[in-house]
Motif scaffolding. Structure first.
Motif, PDB file in Angstrom:
ATOM      1  N   SER A  80     -51.740 -27.778 -42.044  1.00 29.28           N
ATOM      2  CA  SER A  80     -52.610 -28.838 -41.498  1.00 29.28           C
ATOM      3  C   SER A  80     -53.058 -29.831 -42.575  1.00 29.28           C
ATOM      4  O   SER A  80     -54.073 -30.510 -42.415  1.00 29.28           O
ATOM      5  N   LYS A  81     -52.293 -29.925 -43.682  1.00 32.13           N
ATOM      6  CA  LYS A  81     -52.648 -30.791 -44.808  1.00 32.13           C
ATOM      7  C   LYS A  81     -51.586 -31.876 -44.987  1.00 32.13           C
ATOM      8  O   LYS A  81     -50.452 -31.580 -45.368  1.00 32.13           O
ATOM      9  N   PRO A  82     -51.930 -33.144 -44.736  1.00 34.45           N
ATOM     10  CA  PRO A  82     -50.949 -34.229 -44.889  1.00 34.45           C
ATOM     11  C   PRO A  82     -50.317 -34.298 -46.267  1.00 34.45           C
ATOM     12  O   PRO A  82     -49.118 -34.577 -46.394  1.00 34.45           O
ATOM     13  N   ASP A  83     -51.085 -34.047 -47.322  1.00 40.36           N
ATOM     14  CA  ASP A  83     -50.523 -34.109 -48.678  1.00 40.36           C
ATOM     15  C   ASP A  83     -49.454 -33.043 -48.890  1.00 40.36           C
ATOM     16  O   ASP A  83     -48.424 -33.291 -49.536  1.00 40.36           O
ATOM     17  N   LEU A  84     -49.701 -31.856 -48.334  1.00 44.80           N
ATOM     18  CA  LEU A  84     -48.704 -30.795 -48.451  1.00 44.80           C
ATOM     19  C   LEU A  84     -47.475 -31.138 -47.620  1.00 44.80           C
ATOM     20  O   LEU A  84     -46.339 -30.866 -48.040  1.00 44.80           O
ATOM     21  N   ALA A  85     -47.681 -31.742 -46.457  1.00 42.42           N
ATOM     22  CA  ALA A  85     -46.541 -32.155 -45.635  1.00 42.42           C
ATOM     23  C   ALA A  85     -45.640 -33.112 -46.412  1.00 42.42           C
ATOM     24  O   ALA A  85     -44.412 -33.004 -46.369  1.00 42.42           O
ATOM     25  N   ARG A  86     -46.245 -34.027 -47.144  1.00 43.18           N
ATOM     26  CA  ARG A  86     -45.463 -34.977 -47.958  1.00 43.18           C
ATOM     27  C   ARG A  86     -44.592 -34.242 -48.979  1.00 43.18           C
ATOM     28  O   ARG A  86     -43.394 -34.516 -49.110  1.00 43.18           O
ATOM     29  N   THR A  87     -45.179 -33.290 -49.661  1.00 44.90           N
ATOM     30  CA  THR A  87     -44.439 -32.521 -50.667  1.00 44.90           C
ATOM     31  C   THR A  87     -43.300 -31.738 -50.032  1.00 44.90           C
ATOM     32  O   THR A  87     -42.174 -31.700 -50.558  1.00 44.90           O
ATOM     33  N   ILE A 110     -47.585 -36.849 -39.971  1.00 48.24           N
ATOM     34  CA  ILE A 110     -46.454 -37.714 -39.608  1.00 48.24           C
ATOM     35  C   ILE A 110     -46.386 -38.918 -40.550  1.00 48.24           C
ATOM     36  O   ILE A 110     -45.302 -39.316 -40.994  1.00 48.24           O
ATOM     37  N   LEU A 111     -47.541 -39.503 -40.859  1.00 51.27           N
ATOM     38  CA  LEU A 111     -47.554 -40.648 -41.773  1.00 51.27           C
ATOM     39  C   LEU A 111     -47.020 -40.241 -43.148  1.00 51.27           C
ATOM     40  O   LEU A 111     -46.268 -40.995 -43.783  1.00 51.27           O
ATOM     41  N   SER A 112     -47.379 -39.033 -43.594  1.00 52.74           N
ATOM     42  CA  SER A 112     -46.861 -38.539 -44.874  1.00 52.74           C
ATOM     43  C   SER A 112     -45.344 -38.368 -44.809  1.00 52.74           C
ATOM     44  O   SER A 112     -44.623 -38.760 -45.732  1.00 52.74           O
ATOM     45  N   ALA A 113     -44.870 -37.760 -43.721  1.00 52.75           N
ATOM     46  CA  ALA A 113     -43.429 -37.549 -43.553  1.00 52.75           C
ATOM     47  C   ALA A 113     -42.691 -38.883 -43.463  1.00 52.75           C
ATOM     48  O   ALA A 113     -41.570 -39.026 -43.967  1.00 52.75           O
ATOM     49  N   MET A 114     -43.340 -39.873 -42.829  1.00 54.89           N
ATOM     50  CA  MET A 114     -42.724 -41.187 -42.667  1.00 54.89           C
ATOM     51  C   MET A 114     -42.476 -41.850 -44.018  1.00 54.89           C
ATOM     52  O   MET A 114     -41.439 -42.496 -44.229  1.00 54.89           O
ATOM     53  N   GLY A 115     -43.435 -41.678 -44.947  1.00 57.79           N
ATOM     54  CA  GLY A 115     -43.258 -42.246 -46.276  1.00 57.79           C
ATOM     55  C   GLY A 115     -42.065 -41.646 -47.002  1.00 57.79           C
ATOM     56  O   GLY A 115     -41.301 -42.348 -47.668  1.00 57.79           O
ATOM     57  N   VAL A 116     -41.889 -40.339 -46.854  1.00 58.16           N
ATOM     58  CA  VAL A 116     -40.742 -39.666 -47.471  1.00 58.16           C
ATOM     59  C   VAL A 116     -39.442 -40.139 -46.831  1.00 58.16           C
ATOM     60  O   VAL A 116     -38.457 -40.441 -47.522  1.00 58.16           O
ATOM     61  N   ALA A 117     -39.439 -40.182 -45.488  1.00 61.53           N
ATOM     62  CA  ALA A 117     -38.239 -40.631 -44.778  1.00 61.53           C
ATOM     63  C   ALA A 117     -37.847 -42.041 -45.213  1.00 61.53           C
ATOM     64  O   ALA A 117     -36.663 -42.336 -45.415  1.00 61.53           O
ATOM     65  N   GLN A 118     -38.833 -42.911 -45.392  1.00 60.55           N
ATOM     66  CA  GLN A 118     -38.551 -44.288 -45.790  1.00 60.55           C
ATOM     67  C   GLN A 118     -37.946 -44.344 -47.194  1.00 60.55           C
ATOM     68  O   GLN A 118     -37.007 -45.116 -47.442  1.00 60.55           O
TER      69      GLN A 118
END
Length: 398
Positions: A80-87, A110-118
């Motif tokens: 449930s942590k956006p920063d961890l999702a990004r990693t 999702i916003l974190s994942a979107m940055g990685v996807a981009q």
């Protein structure tokens, strides 16, 4: 090296056997990577998404997989942590080298994942992104069909439903989490309420992760609103209703943005709760054969998993729709190449269990398909618009 006749016959038989193996069995699986909030405050709802993904991948492989290959789903816990999702999404792309991505649950992740996807040019299909104006990446595709301006269209849908009820509310209390998408929608609801002539008698905010709702419940009781707008996510709404019960207060009408569906419908205090939805387990939604088959599978698996809600509702439907979008994109493009998948989705509509989705509007959002549902006799049923309402169902007021 000399071989016996028996050795040669055995080798020939083995070669023949390999030749008749299905193509999917001779190729490595297509690997789809994602995270979910398997632990933390969002875990109750994320477990629904986990179960749906398991069901979809099994069904997909039973149909032969994608492009003649089986599909493997790799899921990591973002807690449930956006920063961890990004990693974790960075790991999925760079270390695990997955072929495709599937989005996580909740707007922050999702916003974190979107940055990685981009950064890596990957397609990202996702389930529940609640702030379309922040979806700037051209290869992200939403299954959450709330249109490009939900801060206006969703509250108007709610107030349209209430205006058609026997006792429309005249006063409103807005209490909301600061969770990004929830706060965004609640501020939009606040503005729409003012424009529609509802008198605001209270506005309160809380930090995401709050567990003490006693003071908020007391303030709501003192304000005596006709309608309480609860900008809640997960179990927050249940905790607030429980705090109200402890001071002998029941709101005449209470609307919840993104409640945990099972706990809300099963709680005695949740009776007559209102929320938004895109799908519920009744006609006309279940008239779709694909939807009906999914409902049956989900009911069985959710019961086995002892989930608090074993019926298909908005979260399960959004998750299933996301998988339908990804499958349609791969099949339509006949490729795992992200640009080809994105181009196909931008130009074509996709039929899902919630309806037909398009991705040619602002931020790749199409139409607002949101509807209003209510807990009645322990079950969620759509009450607005009338064309989508459960047979015989209409809005009830305490």
């Amino acid at each position: 090296m000399n071989h016996s006749r028996r050795d040669l016959l055995g080798l020939a038989a083995g070669t023949a056997a390999l030749a008749v193996l299905p193509a999917a069995a001779q190729q490595p699986p297509i690997r789809i990577g994602s995270t979910l909030a398997l632990t933390g405050p969002l875990s109750q709802t994320a477990m629904v998404h986990k179960l749906v993904g398991d069901i979809y991948v099994e069904q997909l492989n039973a149909r032969g997989g994608l492009l003649g290959r089986k599909v493997e789903w790799i899921v990591k816990d973002d807690q449930s942590k956006p920063d961890l999702a990004r990693t974790l999404y960075e790991q999925l792309v760079t270390s695990d080298k997955v072929d495709l991505l599937m989005g996580p649950y909740a707007t922050g992740a999702i916003l974190s994942a979107m940055g990685v996807a981009q950064r890596h040019g990957k397609v990202l299909v996702h389930h529940t992104f609640g702030i379309p104006s922040m979806a700037k990446y051209e290869r992200q595709f939403p299954a959450w069909s709330l249109g490009p301006k939900p801060q206006e269209t969703v509250p108007n849908t709610l107030f349209d439903a209430l205006a058609a009820s026997p006792k429309p509310p005249k006063t409103i209390a807005i209490v909301t989490s600061k969770f990004p998408s929830i706060h965004y929608m609640s501020l939009g609801g606040r503005e729409v309420a003012k424009k529609r002539g509802l008198q605001e008698v209270l506005f309160l905010e809380w930090e995401f992760g709050n567990r003490d709702f006693g003071p908020i419940a007391a303030r709501v009781k003192d304000a005596k609103p006709d309608l309480v707008w609860m900008g809640d996510i997960g179990l927050e709404g249940n905790m607030l209703l429980d705090a109200m019960k402890k001071i002998d207060y029941t709101p005449p009408l209470h609307f919840h943005l993104y409640p945990a569906p099972g706990p809300m419908s099963k709680a005695a205090d949740g009776n007559n709760a209102l929320a938004v939805t895109i799908f519920e387990e009744h006609p006309p939604f279940t008239s779709n054969p694909t939807a009906a088959n999914f409902v049956k599978a989900f009911n069985e698996r959710a019961t086995q998993a002892k989930l608090p809600e074993t019926s298909v509702e908005v979260q399960a439907a959004a998750s299933y729709s996301a998988w339908q979008i990804l499958e349609a994109g791969v099949r339509g493009a006949n490729s795992l190449e992200d640009k080809a998948i994105a181009d196909w989705l931008n130009k074509n509509k996709v039929d899902t269990i919630q309806g037909t989705l398009r991705f040619d509007g602002p931020g790749n959002y199409g139409d607002d398909l949101m509807k209003i549902k209510q807990v009645q006799d322990g079950k969620w049923v759509v009450v607005w618009p009338k064309a989508a309402a459960a047979p015989g169902a209409s809005l009830k007021v305490n």
